[in-house]
Design a protein around this motif. Structure first.
Motif, PDB file in Angstrom:
ATOM      1  N   MET A  33       0.328 -10.199   9.364  1.00  0.00           N
ATOM      2  CA  MET A  33      -0.267 -10.360   8.058  1.00  0.00           C
ATOM      3  C   MET A  33       0.454  -9.454   7.060  1.00  0.00           C
ATOM      4  SD  MET A  33      -4.392 -10.496   8.537  1.00  0.00           S
ATOM      5  CE  MET A  33      -4.498  -9.005   9.506  1.00  0.00           C
ATOM      6  N   ILE A  34       0.734 -10.004   5.913  1.00  0.00           N
ATOM      7  CA  ILE A  34       1.376  -9.253   4.840  1.00  0.00           C
ATOM      8  C   ILE A  34       0.422  -9.193   3.644  1.00  0.00           C
ATOM      9  CG2 ILE A  34       3.326  -9.185   3.218  1.00  0.00           C
ATOM     10  CD1 ILE A  34       4.229  -8.717   6.060  1.00  0.00           C
ATOM     11  N   PHE A  35       0.340  -8.029   3.037  1.00  0.00           N
ATOM     12  CA  PHE A  35      -0.418  -7.808   1.815  1.00  0.00           C
ATOM     13  C   PHE A  35       0.572  -7.398   0.733  1.00  0.00           C
ATOM     14  CE2 PHE A  35      -3.170  -7.005   5.349  1.00  0.00           C
ATOM     15  CZ  PHE A  35      -4.393  -7.544   4.982  1.00  0.00           C
ATOM     16  N   ALA A  36       0.334  -7.830  -0.499  1.00  0.00           N
ATOM     17  CA  ALA A  36       1.223  -7.472  -1.608  1.00  0.00           C
ATOM     18  C   ALA A  36       0.418  -6.825  -2.720  1.00  0.00           C
ATOM     19  CB  ALA A  36       1.938  -8.713  -2.134  1.00  0.00           C
ATOM     20  N   GLY A  37       1.060  -5.927  -3.434  1.00  0.00           N
ATOM     21  CA  GLY A  37       0.434  -5.287  -4.582  1.00  0.00           C
ATOM     22  C   GLY A  37       1.452  -5.090  -5.679  1.00  0.00           C
ATOM     23  N   VAL A  38       0.988  -5.217  -6.920  1.00  0.00           N
ATOM     24  CA  VAL A  38       1.839  -5.040  -8.085  1.00  0.00           C
ATOM     25  C   VAL A  38       1.276  -3.881  -8.897  1.00  0.00           C
ATOM     26  CG1 VAL A  38       2.740  -6.111 -10.191  1.00  0.00           C
ATOM     27  CG2 VAL A  38       2.374  -7.512  -8.137  1.00  0.00           C
ATOM     28  N   ASP A  39       2.109  -2.883  -9.146  1.00  0.00           N
ATOM     29  CA  ASP A  39       1.716  -1.713  -9.927  1.00  0.00           C
ATOM     30  C   ASP A  39       2.488  -1.729 -11.242  1.00  0.00           C
ATOM     31  OD1 ASP A  39       0.714   0.738 -10.765  1.00  0.00           O
ATOM     32  OD2 ASP A  39       2.088   1.899  -9.528  1.00  0.00           O
ATOM     33  N   PRO A  40       1.781  -1.973 -12.361  1.00  0.00           N
ATOM     34  CA  PRO A  40       2.473  -2.063 -13.644  1.00  0.00           C
ATOM     35  C   PRO A  40       2.801  -0.687 -14.205  1.00  0.00           C
ATOM     36  CG  PRO A  40       0.136  -2.268 -13.992  1.00  0.00           C
ATOM     37  CD  PRO A  40       0.336  -2.152 -12.499  1.00  0.00           C
ATOM     38  N   GLY A  41       3.881  -0.626 -14.914  1.00  0.00           N
ATOM     39  CA  GLY A  41       4.253   0.624 -15.567  1.00  0.00           C
ATOM     40  C   GLY A  41       4.987   0.345 -16.854  1.00  0.00           C
ATOM     41  N   SER A  42       5.086   1.348 -17.683  1.00  0.00           N
ATOM     42  CA  SER A  42       5.773   1.147 -18.958  1.00  0.00           C
ATOM     43  C   SER A  42       7.277   0.991 -18.759  1.00  0.00           C
ATOM     44  CB  SER A  42       5.474   2.295 -19.921  1.00  0.00           C
ATOM     45  OG  SER A  42       5.783   3.529 -19.316  1.00  0.00           O
ATOM     46  N   GLU A  43       7.821   1.588 -17.704  1.00  0.00           N
ATOM     47  CA  GLU A  43       9.257   1.484 -17.425  1.00  0.00           C
ATOM     48  C   GLU A  43       9.580   0.383 -16.414  1.00  0.00           C
ATOM     49  OE1 GLU A  43      11.695   3.281 -18.959  1.00  0.00           O
ATOM     50  OE2 GLU A  43      10.089   4.072 -20.220  1.00  0.00           O
ATOM     51  N   SER A  44       8.718   0.232 -15.403  1.00  0.00           N
ATOM     52  CA  SER A  44       8.975  -0.779 -14.373  1.00  0.00           C
ATOM     53  C   SER A  44       7.667  -1.221 -13.722  1.00  0.00           C
ATOM     54  CB  SER A  44       9.921  -0.226 -13.304  1.00  0.00           C
ATOM     55  OG  SER A  44       9.294   0.818 -12.590  1.00  0.00           O
ATOM     56  N   TYR A  45       7.737  -2.383 -13.098  1.00  0.00           N
ATOM     57  CA  TYR A  45       6.643  -2.897 -12.282  1.00  0.00           C
ATOM     58  C   TYR A  45       7.084  -2.707 -10.836  1.00  0.00           C
ATOM     59  CZ  TYR A  45       3.674  -5.216 -15.778  1.00  0.00           C
ATOM     60  OH  TYR A  45       2.803  -5.488 -16.799  1.00  0.00           O
ATOM     61  N   ALA A  46       6.247  -2.066 -10.040  1.00  0.00           N
ATOM     62  CA  ALA A  46       6.571  -1.838  -8.638  1.00  0.00           C
ATOM     63  C   ALA A  46       5.850  -2.874  -7.786  1.00  0.00           C
ATOM     64  CB  ALA A  46       6.154  -0.432  -8.225  1.00  0.00           C
ATOM     65  N   ILE A  47       6.544  -3.395  -6.811  1.00  0.00           N
ATOM     66  CA  ILE A  47       5.980  -4.385  -5.889  1.00  0.00           C
ATOM     67  C   ILE A  47       6.062  -3.810  -4.489  1.00  0.00           C
ATOM     68  CG2 ILE A  47       6.246  -6.681  -4.897  1.00  0.00           C
ATOM     69  CD1 ILE A  47       7.442  -5.924  -8.396  1.00  0.00           C
ATOM     70  N   SER A  48       4.926  -3.767  -3.816  1.00  0.00           N
ATOM     71  CA  SER A  48       4.865  -3.291  -2.435  1.00  0.00           C
ATOM     72  C   SER A  48       4.340  -4.402  -1.553  1.00  0.00           C
ATOM     73  CB  SER A  48       3.916  -2.095  -2.304  1.00  0.00           C
ATOM     74  OG  SER A  48       4.450  -0.972  -2.910  1.00  0.00           O
ATOM     75  N   LEU A  49       4.981  -4.556  -0.423  1.00  0.00           N
ATOM     76  CA  LEU A  49       4.512  -5.489   0.597  1.00  0.00           C
ATOM     77  C   LEU A  49       4.317  -4.678   1.870  1.00  0.00           C
ATOM     78  CD1 LEU A  49       7.165  -7.578  -0.796  1.00  0.00           C
ATOM     79  CD2 LEU A  49       5.107  -8.830  -0.202  1.00  0.00           C
ATOM     80  N   ILE A  50       3.130  -4.751   2.411  1.00  0.00           N
ATOM     81  CA  ILE A  50       2.813  -3.998   3.624  1.00  0.00           C
ATOM     82  C   ILE A  50       2.203  -4.926   4.653  1.00  0.00           C
ATOM     83  CG2 ILE A  50       2.527  -1.786   2.434  1.00  0.00           C
ATOM     84  CD1 ILE A  50      -0.482  -2.211   2.541  1.00  0.00           C
ATOM     85  N   ASN A  51       2.273  -4.492   5.914  1.00  0.00           N
ATOM     86  CA  ASN A  51       1.672  -5.299   6.977  1.00  0.00           C
ATOM     87  C   ASN A  51       0.260  -4.799   7.274  1.00  0.00           C
ATOM     88  OD1 ASN A  51       1.968  -3.051   8.646  1.00  0.00           O
ATOM     89  ND2 ASN A  51       3.778  -3.852   9.676  1.00  0.00           N
ATOM     90  N   GLU A  52      -0.368  -5.398   8.258  1.00  0.00           N
ATOM     91  CA  GLU A  52      -1.779  -5.110   8.538  1.00  0.00           C
ATOM     92  C   GLU A  52      -2.044  -3.702   9.044  1.00  0.00           C
ATOM     93  OE1 GLU A  52      -0.010  -6.906  12.236  1.00  0.00           O
ATOM     94  OE2 GLU A  52       0.059  -7.360  10.108  1.00  0.00           O
ATOM     95  N   ILE A  53      -1.019  -2.981   9.463  1.00  0.00           N
ATOM     96  CA  ILE A  53      -1.242  -1.587   9.882  1.00  0.00           C
ATOM     97  C   ILE A  53      -0.773  -0.603   8.809  1.00  0.00           C
ATOM     98  CG2 ILE A  53      -1.233  -2.085  12.351  1.00  0.00           C
ATOM     99  CD1 ILE A  53       1.650  -0.990  12.430  1.00  0.00           C
ATOM    100  N   GLY A  54      -0.415  -1.143   7.646  1.00  0.00           N
ATOM    101  CA  GLY A  54      -0.036  -0.297   6.526  1.00  0.00           C
ATOM    102  C   GLY A  54       1.411   0.114   6.477  1.00  0.00           C
ATOM    103  N   SER A  55       2.236  -0.470   7.334  1.00  0.00           N
ATOM    104  CA  SER A  55       3.673  -0.150   7.308  1.00  0.00           C
ATOM    105  C   SER A  55       4.356  -0.920   6.175  1.00  0.00           C
ATOM    106  CB  SER A  55       4.343  -0.525   8.630  1.00  0.00           C
ATOM    107  OG  SER A  55       3.827   0.258   9.668  1.00  0.00           O
ATOM    108  N   LEU A  56       5.239  -0.242   5.499  1.00  0.00           N
ATOM    109  CA  LEU A  56       5.953  -0.845   4.388  1.00  0.00           C
ATOM    110  C   LEU A  56       6.918  -1.910   4.896  1.00  0.00           C
ATOM    111  CD1 LEU A  56       6.345  -0.651   1.306  1.00  0.00           C
ATOM    112  CD2 LEU A  56       8.203   0.960   1.778  1.00  0.00           C
ATOM    113  N   VAL A  57       6.789  -3.118   4.376  1.00  0.00           N
ATOM    114  CA  VAL A  57       7.678  -4.222   4.704  1.00  0.00           C
ATOM    115  C   VAL A  57       8.803  -4.287   3.664  1.00  0.00           C
ATOM    116  CG1 VAL A  57       7.837  -6.744   4.916  1.00  0.00           C
ATOM    117  CG2 VAL A  57       5.857  -5.525   5.851  1.00  0.00           C
ATOM    118  N   ARG A  58       8.426  -4.130   2.397  1.00  0.00           N
ATOM    119  CA  ARG A  58       9.412  -4.137   1.312  1.00  0.00           C
ATOM    120  C   ARG A  58       8.816  -3.474   0.094  1.00  0.00           C
ATOM    121  NH1 ARG A  58      12.481  -8.469  -2.120  1.00  0.00           N
ATOM    122  NH2 ARG A  58      14.102  -7.095  -2.900  1.00  0.00           N
ATOM    123  N   TYR A  59       9.660  -2.754  -0.625  1.00  0.00           N
ATOM    124  CA  TYR A  59       9.263  -2.127  -1.887  1.00  0.00           C
ATOM    125  C   TYR A  59      10.417  -2.286  -2.850  1.00  0.00           C
ATOM    126  CZ  TYR A  59       8.222   1.353  -5.419  1.00  0.00           C
ATOM    127  OH  TYR A  59       7.993   1.975  -6.617  1.00  0.00           O
TER     128      TYR A  59
END
Length: 143
Positions: A1-27
């Motif tokens: 299972m993959i979860f994604a999150g988008v964190d907005p910022g004034s300089e950049s938007y960060a995208i994190s994808l993590i798996n079900e145990i919280g390990s980073l898949v891609r940032y």
């Protein structure tokens, strides 16, 4: 299972994808000023990972809301600007709406909208703190 999150910022938007145990898949990050022109590409990149849930920012405030329920009125409430004018958050939300397979995307409130956080704690911290709310959301979703 993959979860994604988008964190907005004034300089950049960060995208994190993590798996079900919280390990980073891609940032990765995309410059905020590029987002209006690259929003469809960004949404497709996120969806390529087939996340079961995507936490989106709520801008100036919107409760937990499915992307399917977000129209121009909601975009206005989140951005306090004309929803038809290009902007980073406008464009990203419209792209998620446009790509129908993104119905597993939700806006999540920022700390300032949470009744569970006392007012005195909202004075000196980053009022958005989308990544903190997204982390709590992820933990609640798993358990």
């Amino acid at each position: 299972m993959i979860f994604a999150g988008v964190d907005p910022g004034s300089e950049s938007y960060a995208i994190s994808l993590i798996n079900e145990i919280g390990s980073l898949v891609r940032y990765y990050e995309i410059p905020t000023m590029v987002l209006p022109h690259e929003s469809i590409k960004l949404v497709k990149e996120i969806l390529d990972y087939n996340p079961i849930c995507i936490a989106l920012p709520s801008g100036h405030g919107l409760p937990f809301t499915s992307i399917d329920e977000i129209g121009d009125r909601e975009i206005f409430l989140m951005t306090l600007a004309d929803p038809n004018i290009d902007g980073p958050l406008h464009s990203m939300l419209r792209a998620f709406r446009f790509i129908r397979s993104s119905s597993r995307a939700f806006t999540i409130p920022s700390v300032v909208e949470l009744d569970s956080v006392p007012s005195f704690r909202k004075i000196w911290i980053d009022m958005g703190t989308a990544e903190k709310v997204a982390s709590a959301f992820f933990l609640c979703f798993i358990f």
